[in-house]
Write a protein that holds these residues in place. Sequence first.
Motif, PDB file in Angstrom:
ATOM      1  N   LEU A 163       0.757  -1.114   0.030  1.00 14.04           N
ATOM      2  CA  LEU A 163       0.187  -0.167   0.075  1.00 14.04           C
ATOM      3  C   LEU A 163       0.808   1.082   0.001  1.00 14.04           C
ATOM      4  N   ARG A 175       0.937   4.189  -2.911  1.00 15.05           N
ATOM      5  CA  ARG A 175       0.731   5.665  -2.626  1.00 15.05           C
ATOM      6  C   ARG A 175       1.738   6.486  -3.365  1.00 15.05           C
ATOM      7  N   GLU A 176       2.770   5.822  -3.158  1.00 15.88           N
ATOM      8  CA  GLU A 176       3.778   6.632  -3.697  1.00 15.88           C
ATOM      9  C   GLU A 176       3.783   6.710  -5.206  1.00 15.88           C
ATOM     10  N   GLY A 179       0.858  10.259  -3.581  1.00 15.46           N
ATOM     11  CA  GLY A 179       0.385  10.562  -2.280  1.00 15.46           C
ATOM     12  C   GLY A 179      -0.851   9.755  -2.086  1.00 15.46           C
ATOM     13  N   TYR A 180      -1.517   9.151  -3.160  1.00 13.21           N
ATOM     14  CA  TYR A 180      -2.765   8.485  -2.629  1.00 13.21           C
ATOM     15  C   TYR A 180      -2.982   7.460  -3.695  1.00 13.21           C
ATOM     16  N   ILE A 181      -3.786   6.427  -3.563  1.00 11.22           N
ATOM     17  CA  ILE A 181      -3.901   5.421  -4.476  1.00 11.22           C
ATOM     18  C   ILE A 181      -4.988   5.953  -5.770  1.00 11.22           C
ATOM     19  N   THR A 182      -4.483   6.349  -6.599  1.00  8.52           N
ATOM     20  CA  THR A 182      -5.328   6.845  -7.789  1.00  8.52           C
ATOM     21  C   THR A 182      -5.841   5.653  -8.505  1.00  8.52           C
ATOM     22  N   GLU A 184      -9.018   1.844   2.293  1.00 13.81           N
ATOM     23  CA  GLU A 184      -8.045   3.236   2.208  1.00 13.81           C
ATOM     24  C   GLU A 184      -8.645   4.342   1.413  1.00 13.81           C
ATOM     25  N   VAL A 185      -8.828   4.099   0.027  1.00 12.63           N
ATOM     26  CA  VAL A 185      -9.464   4.692  -0.908  1.00 12.63           C
ATOM     27  C   VAL A 185     -10.844   5.329  -0.451  1.00 12.63           C
ATOM     28  N   SER A 195     -10.538   7.935   2.272  1.00 13.29           N
ATOM     29  CA  SER A 195      -9.934   9.261   1.713  1.00 13.29           C
ATOM     30  C   SER A 195     -10.810   9.906   0.652  1.00 13.29           C
TER      31      SER A 195
END
Length: 262
Positions: free
Chosen positions: A31, A35-36, A40-43, A78-79, A82
């Motif tokens: 995960l 993000r990386e 910064g977030y899981i696109t 997580e997605v 957010s």
Amino acid sequence: MADAAAQDTTEQRLLHLKLAFLAGEPPACVLALAREAGGGYITPHVQKILLETCTGSNVERCQDSIYTTIIFKKIISEVELSSNVVIDELYEEFAQRMLSKAKDSLLNKTDHIYKEISFLSSTHNNISSKLVNVVARLSCSSNMLEGDTGCSLWPSSLFLSEFILSYPKFFSTKCCFELGSGVGLVGICLNHVGASKVILTDGDPCTLRNMKENMELNNLCIEQEDSRVLKESKNKVECKYLSWEEVSESDLWGYQPDVIKS
């Protein structure tokens, strides 16, 4: 030039993500790389790449399905937290895996274990203090990580059950309603302290089936609402299907509970 360098960096991060999954790195590591790769977030793009990697034709030989399902579950959670977009394909793949697991669990319950939970506590009713001894027999999931959370024994249910047994006057002679009853431990304790009616609910069919089995293990009546057996029995426990996403406030008040636990 800068755009090309940025593209190379993104491709490298996606490659690291793929390799981490295929190597079976801990889900937290996968995960973090996702993000990386997304800046910064899981696109949605990263989700799509990871989905393609996880469901590729050669993947099953590299990773077991349980590990893959855990990764999907954590990404979706997580997605959603957010407030970003989860791609439909990821939802569909995760749903298919969970349905397949549910069907397998109906055929084979080797992933479940039987526990006996014992309580020995004092009651506090402003009149006397006496020891209460209760033993609950439960069928529970042996592995919460597989997604079988509804059949797992949660610490919060142990604490609430002990409170119920210690302060029975708050629950005796009352109609008690529980949202998300899981293995049914709280219901067993409510019945023990003399609740006039105990309504246990859950929105997962497999959890509900397991809950009913646990009531039977503890010799509790789970007949239909209009059953003569239920009316004549001291065990006033009902197990009902109730989905959190679909239930309305008016539906809940239709049960006319005195105490609601969620």
